[in-house]
Write an enzyme that holds these catalytic residues in place. Structure first.
Site, PDB file in Angstrom:
ATOM      1  N   HIS B  61       0.841  -1.188   0.000  1.00 34.84           N
ATOM      2  CA  HIS B  61       0.000   0.000   0.000  1.00 34.84           C
ATOM      3  C   HIS B  61       0.881   1.245   0.000  1.00 34.84           C
ATOM      4  O   HIS B  61       2.065   1.180   0.330  1.00 34.84           O
ATOM      5  CB  HIS B  61      -0.888  -0.012   1.243  1.00 34.84           C
ATOM      6  CG  HIS B  61      -1.948  -1.072   1.219  1.00 34.84           C
ATOM      7  ND1 HIS B  61      -2.887  -1.215   2.208  1.00 34.84           N
ATOM      8  CD2 HIS B  61      -2.219  -2.038   0.314  1.00 34.84           C
ATOM      9  CE1 HIS B  61      -3.690  -2.224   1.922  1.00 34.84           C
ATOM     10  NE2 HIS B  61      -3.302  -2.749   0.773  1.00 34.84           N
ATOM     11  N   GLU B  63       1.172   3.690   1.989  1.00 32.14           N
ATOM     12  CA  GLU B  63       1.815   4.017   3.257  1.00 32.14           C
ATOM     13  C   GLU B  63       3.074   3.170   3.459  1.00 32.14           C
ATOM     14  O   GLU B  63       4.105   3.669   3.916  1.00 32.14           O
ATOM     15  CB  GLU B  63       0.864   3.758   4.429  1.00 32.14           C
ATOM     16  CG  GLU B  63      -0.413   4.600   4.413  1.00 32.14           C
ATOM     17  CD  GLU B  63      -1.562   3.906   3.710  1.00 32.14           C
ATOM     18  OE1 GLU B  63      -1.322   3.228   2.675  1.00 32.14           O
ATOM     19  OE2 GLU B  63      -2.705   4.036   4.170  1.00 32.14           O
ATOM     20  N   CYS B 100      -5.627   1.341   6.059  1.00 34.95           N
ATOM     21  CA  CYS B 100      -6.259   0.072   6.396  1.00 34.95           C
ATOM     22  C   CYS B 100      -5.718  -0.404   7.744  1.00 34.95           C
ATOM     23  O   CYS B 100      -4.801   0.206   8.302  1.00 34.95           O
ATOM     24  CB  CYS B 100      -5.991  -0.969   5.304  1.00 34.95           C
ATOM     25  SG  CYS B 100      -4.331  -1.674   5.388  1.00 34.95           S
ATOM     26  N   CYS B 103      -1.943  -0.924   7.658  1.00 34.83           N
ATOM     27  CA  CYS B 103      -1.150   0.314   7.597  1.00 34.83           C
ATOM     28  C   CYS B 103      -1.280   1.110   8.885  1.00 34.83           C
ATOM     29  O   CYS B 103      -0.291   1.703   9.350  1.00 34.83           O
ATOM     30  CB  CYS B 103      -1.572   1.155   6.397  1.00 34.83           C
ATOM     31  SG  CYS B 103      -1.099   0.415   4.827  1.00 34.83           S
TER      32      CYS B 103
END
Lengths: 412, 191
Positions: B61, B63, B100, B103
């Protein structure tokens, strides 16, 4: 621990059946003669999306053999007066049938057992679908499957203590359909361990897990047998996710990473393997298309979805391969669909969610993680119903005897 | 101006705009369009965007990408763990979609100072939607003397409509690669 044992860790904490969460709904008694028309209309303008398990109509037998029907009109708003928040068209419908609304409670989630269902129906009738799907193992393991599980777990535990001086968490990703190790990894807070596992171990283990179904492996070297029940194991990242900042700088390792927990590294390694073995995406993509279609068409319970899911996986696995890589390789699955992961310790929430993202099918861990465990100890991610993928979680109880034997082997 | 940092709402929009630029890069590469920037002392020091399809690693992701790029920089400078921890504690993250669960946990582990996000993430959100990993007080009491998790301040809804419209573009064009990607816009799961 006297003997090996596999314990399924269910999706929800075991709450007593009579303490299931409820939500308020607006309901009304209705004349049985208008029931059909009214329910049809309500289903159009006030669907109960989040309450599919709840029956719209409740039928009660009252004195004199009369039946009394009541219907759920809509969800009750949690803020303010619920009756004020009824949508306009629903309100009109209520007026035209001269309904007098009242608030009642229904169970928030579908029943997962017959006992839960019986309790639910005392409040308001619901439907109950006994689980038709089965991620292999939820209802028990065959002797052969158990042996495989124990073998892979033993391997994971040995990896966990194979480091030079500290015990870490270890992960072994396995394709159970061909009994093959896909990737292995240990915690890599410190990069010096990266060389050891990331490059050597996966090859070694793949070549050692032959198709006869019996897992054999080289015993990694270690100096001591950890006492798993008493030590703190500060080297296990998932046990102490926030401790990385306190670690003393090792002059030999200029590179380390606070997020390189074993599961994360194993996922990375399996992804790298995937790219290596299946460099082109072309053909596989079509398959995803189909898979997606089947999955979304079975909208509804995760149970249904899960079933479709694993069926597809099996289909894929049994298809012939393109002769890319070795003949023992199956057709490329989507991410880790259909794969299992063995972890020495219950993963933290970061790792547990990473395994959801990567579509792992089953998680086996040996030691619970009371500090930060996300599969039952602190969180219970497998019970988060909003997630788009659900794995089955098992704890494997490892006999002390096995641990001591492993130690003896290592000391040779 | 730089020293005003996170206090200045204009800066927040400027940084979120840069995060959206990252999300657009993801969209151009047929990735789920999420992007982020990490800001220290009013300066963008790292950026990231979703690379899950490219890497075939669904944990890549935005992040995680940005955190990795920062760690890479600091590694080159041979910073110690405690120095890195101190740097992270001065960093703010601007991301187009609520982090999420994974993360959010990662951001807590590295000890980020503050997170600003665009739209909420109804299915996976770890900063309030599904779990609240940013608020350390919500962590259950730790046993065995383990240090409690670190929380971080979290503000959502910044340029959310821009973030949402990127998702809409993405799902209209179709994700060629993932059966069930993030769907912050999707309905609540039905049970």
């Amino acid at each position: 621990m006297e003997s090996w044992q596999i314990v399924h860790i269910p999706d929800i904490p075991s709450i007593p059946p009579d303490q299931q969460p409820t939500v308020d709904v607006i309901a009304s008694f209705i004349d049985p003669k208008v029931a059909n028309t009214l329910v049809r209309r309500l289903n159009q303008i006030a669907q109960l999306e989040s309450l599919r398990h709840v029956k719209r109509v409740q039928k009660k037998f009252v004195e004199g053999g009369r039946t009394q029907l009541s219907v759920i009109i809509c969800l009750a708003s949690e803020n303010g007066n619920p009756l004020d928040s009824i949508p306009h068209d629903v309100q009109e419908l209520m007026n035209s049938y001269q309904l007098s609304p009242f608030i009642t409670k229904v169970c928030k989630y579908a029943a997962l057992s017959k006992e839960e269902w019986e309790e639910q129906c005392k409040l308001w009738p619901t439907s109950y679908h006994p689980p038709t799907y089965n991620i292999d193992g939820i209802t028990g393991f065959s002797e052969e499957d158990s042996e495989l599980v124990f073998g892979f777990m033993k391997y994971a535990i040995q990896l966990a203590k194979s480091g030079a001086n500290t015990v870490v968490n270890a992960a072994v990703i396995v394709d159970p359909s061909v009994k093959q190790v896909i990737a292995t990894a240990c915690d890599q807070l410190n990069k010096t361990t990266l060389e050891t596992y990331f490059f050597k171990k996966p090859e070694a283990s793949i070549s050692h897990s032959e198709s006869d179904g019996v897992l054999s492996y080289e015993t990694p070297h270690s100096n001591s047998l950890p006492n798993y029940s008493k030590q703190l194991y500060t080297g296990v990242c998932c046990l102490y996710p926030w401790r990385w900042a306190e670690q003393q700088s090792d002059t030999n390792s200029c590179s380390w990473h606070p997020l390189r927990h074993a599961a994360i590294v194993a996922i990375e390694s399996s992804a790298a393997r995937d790219i290596h073995l299946f460099p082109s995406l072309g053909k596989i993509q079509d398959k995803y298309g189909e898979m997606d279609h089947t999955q979304s068409s079975s909208a509804g319970s995760p149970a249904k979805r899960q079933k479709t899911h694993s069926t597809n996986v099996n289909d894929e696995v049994h298809l012939d391969t393109d002769d890319e890589g070795s003949s023992s390789l199956s057709v490329r699955p989507y991410l880790c669909t259909g794969f299992d992961i063995y972890l020495a310790w219950e993963p933290c929430i970061m790792c547990a969610m990473a395994l959801v993202h990567q579509r792992i099918r089953r998680i086996f861990f040996a030691f619970p993680n009371p500090n930060a465990g996300a599969l039952g100890s602190v969180h219970r991610l497998q019970g988060e119903r909003s997630l788009n993928h659900h794995y089955a979680v098992f704890r494997v109880l490892v006999p002390e005897e096995v641990l001591s034997k492993a130690a003896a082997a290592e000391n040779n | 101006m730089a020293s005003l940092g996170e206090e200045n709402p204009n800066d927040t929009l400027i940084f979120m705009d840069l995060a959206i630029e990252q999300a657009k890069l993801a969209l151009d590469s047929l990735e789920v369009p999420v992007g982020c920037v990490i800001v220290e002392d009013g300066k963008v020091i790292a950026s990231g965007r979703n690379r899950t399809n490219e890497t075939r690693n669904a944990t890549r992701h935005a992040e995680m990408e940005a955190i990795d790029s920062l760690l890479q920089q600091w590694r080159e400078k041979r910073l110690s763990a405690s120095e890195v921890a101190e740097f992270f504690s001065k960093c703010n993250l601007y991301v187009t979609c609520e982090p999420c669960i994974m993360c959010a946990a990662a951001l807590s582990i590295v000890g980020i100072k503050e997170v600003f996000y665009g739209c909420a993430n109804d299915k996976f959100g770890g900063c309030g939607s599904i779990l609240s990993l940013h608020s350390s007080s919500s962590e259950p009491l730790m046993s065995g003397g383990a240090p409690p998790g670190k929380g971080f301040k979290c503000t959502g809804g910044i340029m959310a409509s821009e973030a949402v419209s990127l998702f809409r573009n993405f799902y209209e064009q179709g994700n060629p690669n993932a059966p069930k990607p993030h769907r912050p816009l999707a309905h609540q799961a039905t049970q």
